[in-house]
Design an enzyme around this catalytic site. Structure first.
Site, mmCIF file in Angstrom:
data_model
loop_
_atom_site.group_PDB
_atom_site.id
_atom_site.type_symbol
_atom_site.label_atom_id
_atom_site.label_comp_id
_atom_site.label_asym_id
_atom_site.label_seq_id
_atom_site.Cartn_x
_atom_site.Cartn_y
_atom_site.Cartn_z
ATOM 1 N N LYS A 99 0.858 -1.186 0.000
ATOM 2 C CA LYS A 99 0.000 0.000 0.000
ATOM 3 C C LYS A 99 0.898 1.241 0.000
ATOM 4 O O LYS A 99 1.768 1.398 0.869
ATOM 5 C CB LYS A 99 -0.872 -0.044 1.263
ATOM 6 C CG LYS A 99 -2.182 0.652 1.139
ATOM 7 C CD LYS A 99 -2.993 0.337 2.394
ATOM 8 C CE LYS A 99 -4.309 1.025 2.404
ATOM 9 N NZ LYS A 99 -4.943 0.925 3.725
HETATM 10 C C1 E4P Z 1 -8.027 2.214 3.405
HETATM 11 O O1 E4P Z 1 -7.472 1.193 3.048
HETATM 12 C C2 E4P Z 1 -7.837 2.840 4.719
HETATM 13 O O2 E4P Z 1 -7.263 1.931 5.626
HETATM 14 C C3 E4P Z 1 -9.111 3.275 5.376
HETATM 15 O O3 E4P Z 1 -10.261 2.946 4.697
HETATM 16 C C4 E4P Z 1 -9.049 4.572 6.095
HETATM 17 O O4 E4P Z 1 -10.307 4.964 6.548
HETATM 18 P P1 E4P Z 1 -10.595 6.011 7.708
HETATM 19 O O5 E4P Z 1 -10.944 7.295 7.063
HETATM 20 O O6 E4P Z 1 -11.747 5.417 8.444
HETATM 21 O O7 E4P Z 1 -9.350 6.076 8.535
#
Ligand code: E4P
Length: 221
Positions: free
Chosen positions: A85
């Site tokens: 990622k």
């Molecule tokens: C995506 O892979 C992220 O981990 C995630 O969806 C972040 O979301 P949040 O805005 O709830 O932190």
């Protein structure tokens, strides 16, 4: 549309995996920071992978291309199946381009606009994660952005998979599926909340009550 769980918590992941509804897991540094600090990240990730077995996104924390590549290599040394990622910054795009040349799967994260998504796809990203909830929080229309991305994907025939991320409520899942996202990555609480309906609970209660009456009648006849 596939469902992933957005969590690094092994208990949550185990519960949801047992329901047979998830095909993968996305993690990020903030989710990992909520877990036991004495357990090394590689151990947490290995355990998650053992529980789910499908997709697992593991995020780099370097902000320069060479650092991201080094981290990707390290992650892959302990989990060859990992998807790397990478944040949606210019150095990240360069890392995605290099990793994609080696056919290493990447998930470009922190995508907030259709042009960012397009750039990530052009760099060779396997997945792009469009952050719905954070867009909504900032006064934008998260689903609107996702719809634009999906429309561009259709018109252009782009193969990169669209992940609806930063999912905050069940309607985000519905709207993401209608918009054409390939995957929604959903926190535990929202996943469990999505499975519930008051009419299901009331209906089941009535069925069980009636079934019990019948048993009583059978016994008394
Ligand atoms: C995506 O892979 C992220 O981990 C995630 O969806 C972040 O979301 P949040 O805005 O709830 O932190």
């Amino acid at each position: 549309m596939q469902l992933f769980i957005d969590s690094a918590n092994r208990d949550e992941i185990r519960t949801v995996a047992g329901l047979g509804i998830i095909a993968g897991v996305t993690t990020n540094p903030s989710l990992l920071a909520k877990e036991d600090p004495t357990t090394p990240v590689e151990k947490i990730i290995a355990e998650i992978h053992q529980i789910v077995g499908g997709h697992i996104s593991v995020e780099v924390v370097s902000t320069d291309t060479d650092g991201m590549i080094r981290e990707a290599e390290e992650i892959l040394s302990w989990l060859p199946e990992a998807t790397i990622k990478i944040p949606m910054i210019p150095a990240g795009l360069a890392a995605v381009a290099r990793l994609s040349q080696q056919e290493i799967p990447t998930n470009v994260t922190l995508v907030f606009s259709p042009v960012q998504a397009l750039a990530a796809a052009n760099a060779g990203a396997t997945y792009v994660s469009v952050f719905l909830g954070r867009l909504d929080d900032a006064g934008h229309d998260g689903i609107g952005v996702l719809e634009d991305v999906a429309e561009i994907w259709d018109v252009q025939g782009i193969e990169t998979q669209i992940i609806a991320a930063s999912v905050r409520h069940p309607m985000h899942i519905v709207r993401a599926a209608k918009a054409g996202a390939h995957i929604a990555t959903v926190p535990y609480k929202v996943l469990m909340q999505s499975l519930k309906h008051p009419l299901t609970d009331a209906g089941l209660e009535a069925f069980l009550r009636d079934a019990a009456k019948r048993q009583v009648q059978t016994v008394t006849v």
